[in-house]
Design a protein around this motif. Structure first.
Motif, short mmCIF file in Angstrom:
data_model
loop_
_atom_site.label_atom_id
_atom_site.label_comp_id
_atom_site.label_asym_id
_atom_site.label_seq_id
_atom_site.Cartn_x
_atom_site.Cartn_y
_atom_site.Cartn_z
N TRP A 37 0.83 -1.20 0.00
CA TRP A 37 0.00 0.00 0.00
C TRP A 37 0.87 1.26 0.00
O TRP A 37 0.60 2.21 -0.73
CB TRP A 37 -0.90 -0.04 1.23
N TYR A 78 -7.40 -6.34 1.40
CA TYR A 78 -7.69 -4.90 1.39
C TYR A 78 -9.15 -4.65 1.00
O TYR A 78 -9.85 -3.85 1.63
CB TYR A 78 -6.76 -4.18 0.41
N THR A 79 -9.61 -5.33 -0.05
CA THR A 79 -10.97 -5.14 -0.53
C THR A 79 -12.00 -5.53 0.52
O THR A 79 -13.05 -4.89 0.64
CB THR A 79 -11.19 -5.97 -1.81
N TYR A 82 -10.12 -2.58 4.56
CA TYR A 82 -9.96 -1.13 4.41
C TYR A 82 -10.77 -0.56 3.24
O TYR A 82 -11.24 0.57 3.32
CB TYR A 82 -8.48 -0.78 4.22
N GLY A 83 -10.90 -1.33 2.18
CA GLY A 83 -11.60 -0.82 1.01
C GLY A 83 -13.05 -1.26 0.89
O GLY A 83 -13.67 -1.05 -0.16
N ALA A 107 -14.68 7.78 1.93
CA ALA A 107 -13.37 7.77 1.28
C ALA A 107 -12.52 8.92 1.80
O ALA A 107 -11.31 8.76 2.01
CB ALA A 107 -13.54 7.87 -0.23
N TYR A 111 -9.09 7.66 3.27
CA TYR A 111 -7.88 7.96 2.50
C TYR A 111 -6.92 8.88 3.23
O TYR A 111 -5.75 8.98 2.84
CB TYR A 111 -8.25 8.58 1.16
N CYS A 120 -5.71 4.88 -1.75
CA CYS A 120 -6.29 3.56 -1.97
C CYS A 120 -5.28 2.63 -2.61
O CYS A 120 -4.68 2.98 -3.65
CB CYS A 120 -7.51 3.72 -2.88
N SER A 183 -8.15 9.74 -4.00
CA SER A 183 -7.05 8.90 -3.51
C SER A 183 -5.71 9.56 -3.81
O SER A 183 -4.84 9.64 -2.94
CB SER A 183 -7.13 7.52 -4.16
#
Length: 209
Positions: A37, A78-79, A82-83, A107, A111, A120, A183
């Protein structure tokens, strides 16, 4: 002269040194996520990963196969963590606009959270990447997000919540461009408040049903 007990102890120590060091796989994966990341796929070497994850190369390959397979698992993690705010917003909000509004505001917070790298991972981790498989993986995920936005927008057009002439594809791509731009701006130092202001401007162009 070494006693029999001492010889046994030495043999046991030798066997212990020969065994692979055990490690917490989830913790190691989280550390790899942070490395990718922060620095991206290309700039994060196997040597960097073993140092950051606190494991040897043999353990890395035994647990994760290779760098690219490790990265694919990192992207899934991550998906799912955090995402995940975007998928939650699309699933839980009653309209496409409400979902996008929530997504952009969350976001802005996510972010710029100093608890982890800014921006991101899916947007930035394959910038200038020489691995076409890795670049394709993240491109497909970004395009899947835009397709999900378009699907929700089209559903609202059909239901009369948005005007019949709404260009669902363009509005979805606009949303994707905004969130990807947020992002990058977070990586460049934009604050949460600045990104929230950007989100409100982006929402102001949505057609009224």
């Amino acid at each position: 002269m070494v006693s029999g007990q001492d010889t046994s102890t030495q043999a046991g120590a030798s066997r212990s040194r020969g065994r692979p060091r055990s490690f917490d796989r989830a913790t190691a994966l989280e550390k790899a996520l942070m490395a990718f990341w922060e620095h991206g796929y290309e700039a994060t070497s196997v040597a960097d990963l073993t140092r950051i994850m606190g494991i040897g190369a043999p353990s890395l390959y035994a647990a994760f196969v290779d760098k690219r397979t490790l990265f694919e698992e990192v992207v899934r993690l991550y998906t799912d963590t955090y995402g995940a705010f975007g998928d939650r917003a699309l699933a839980e909000e009653p309209t496409a606009r409400a979902a996008v509004a929530r997504m952009l505001r969350e976001a802005a917070a996510a972010y710029t959270d100093p608890a982890h790298p800014y921006g991101c991972l899916v947007v930035h981790a394959a910038t200038n990447c020489t691995s076409p498989e890795v670049a394709r993986l993240l491109r497909e995920r970004r395009n899947a997000d835009i397709a999900a936005f378009e699907s929700r927008i089209r559903a609202d057009v059909v239901a009369g919540r948005l005007p019949a002439g709404t260009d669902a594809a363009a509005l979805a791509r606009h949303t994707g461009a905004v969130i990807q731009g947020m992002s990058q701006q977070a990586r460049d130092g934009a604050s949460r408040g600045e990104l929230e202001a950007l989100a409100e401007i982006a929402l102001s162009i949505w057609p009224q049903g």
